[in-house]
Design an enzyme around this catalytic site. Structure first.
Site, PDB file in Angstrom:
ATOM      1  CG  ASP A 154      -2.083   0.945   1.097  1.00  0.00           C
ATOM      2  OD1 ASP A 154      -2.349   1.419  -0.030  1.00  0.00           O
ATOM      3  OD2 ASP A 154      -2.728   1.230   2.122  1.00  0.00           O
ATOM      4  N   GLY A 167      -0.028   5.621  -4.210  1.00  0.00           N
ATOM      5  CA  GLY A 167      -0.677   6.895  -4.521  1.00  0.00           C
ATOM      6  C   GLY A 167      -0.092   8.024  -3.686  1.00  0.00           C
ATOM      7  CD  GLU A 219     -13.387  -4.966  -1.504  1.00  0.00           C
ATOM      8  OE1 GLU A 219     -12.213  -5.361  -1.596  1.00  0.00           O
ATOM      9  OE2 GLU A 219     -14.340  -5.753  -1.267  1.00  0.00           O
ATOM     10  CG  ASN A 220      -7.804  -1.856  -5.225  1.00  0.00           C
ATOM     11  OD1 ASN A 220      -6.883  -2.656  -5.021  1.00  0.00           O
ATOM     12  ND2 ASN A 220      -8.072  -0.865  -4.372  1.00  0.00           N
ATOM     13  NE  ARG A 239      -7.601   2.216  -5.564  1.00  0.00           N
ATOM     14  CZ  ARG A 239      -6.415   2.261  -5.003  1.00  0.00           C
ATOM     15  NH1 ARG A 239      -5.363   2.621  -5.715  1.00  0.00           N
ATOM     16  NH2 ARG A 239      -6.264   1.958  -3.731  1.00  0.00           N
TER      17      ARG A 239
END
Ligand code: IPE
Ligand code: IPE
Ligand code: MG
Length: 242
Positions: free
Chosen positions: A18, A21, A65-66, A69
């Site tokens: 993680d 970003g 869940e990505n 995006r």
């Protein structure tokens, strides 16, 4: 290798990669550049794992869940994944690394899937290490899929409810045949699991570092393994040190 005890290595290391970003944001550049830099970290961690003898390495690369995006980010990630598996093939063959994937792989774009399956097939007889990429992966979805598999077998009559055991559940997950992770690392400081390997991490040791994934490297990885080696795993029993 500084102080690493080869007899006490985690057999299976799982990593929530993680912070790509935030790494890019700090530099005022596009998130995608963070993912590109993150791919270099993946290479370094795979190499180090092989070097020290970790047999199973599982990397959370894209969660179910990505998909929420932006289309641009998803496309960039899929392209990066495709490029990554292609570029790593030769080294994986040289080093006896087998590629594996878990998750709802069918949801990936065709060209990414093709590149992925090609490398999975070409490395399928490698025996020294297994690199598993969790892609379109969700722990709850995995458990849901396992329930369905088991339910279908019961419906067909080749299984009874009484036959359900912990072993059968393990064998119905995407990770069938894999040992549970001994060590779970999460980078970028978040103290959560984010739907990763929910069933499998019952007794996994957790190591959280605030380092962002693109800044994570060999040295810190070895430090995380040292930290793991200093822990006492009790699995619910009383301490053997008492
Ligand atoms: C991890 O980095 C990579 C993926 C989830 C694909 P992030 O993209 O989540 O980075 P942050 O959390 O926004 O910094
Ligand atoms: C977890 O990171 C998923 C991957 C590393 C692939 P996220 O960035 O998606 O998780 P949250 O949103 O912070 O929980
Ligand atoms: Mg994140």
């Amino acid at each position: 290798m500084p102080n690493i005890d080869p007899k006490k290595l985690p057999k299976h290391v799982a990593i929530i990669m993680d912070g790509n970003g935030r790494w890019a944001k700090k530099r005022g550049i596009n998130r995608v550049r963070g993912h590109q830099k993150g791919a270099d970290t993946v290479r370094e961690i795979v190499r180090t794992s092989r070097e020290i003898g970790v047999k199973w390495l599982t990397l959370y690369a894209f969660s179910e869940e990505n998909w929420k995006r932006s289309k641009i980010e998803i496309q960039a990630l899929m392209k990066l994944l495709k490029r990554f598996v292609k570029s790593e093939l030769e080294e994986m063959l040289e080093n006896g690394i087998r590629l594996n994937a878990i998750g709802r792989i069918e949801k990936l774009p065709e060209d990414t899937k093709k590149a992925l399956f090609d490398v999975i097939e070409k490395t399928s007889t490698n025996k020294d290490m297994v690199l598993t990429l969790a892609l379109s992966y969700g722990g709850r979805q995995e458990i849901f899929d396992a329930f369905k598999k088991i339910g279908t077998r019961i419906e067909k009559g080749d299984l009874k409810a009484d036959d359900i055991s912990e072993q059968l559940i393990s064998n119905s997950l995407y990770t069938a045949g894999m040992p549970d992770p001994d060590l779970l690392i999460r980078t970028s400081g978040e103290s959560r699991i984010s739907n990763f390997l929910l069933y499998q991490i019952a007794y996994t040791e957790i190591h959280i570092t605030s380092t962002l994934w693109p800044d994570f490297g060999k040295e810190e990885y070895l430090a995380a393994i040292l930290d793991f080696q200093e822990r006492e795993r009790r699995f619910g029993a009383t301490s053997s040190r008492e």
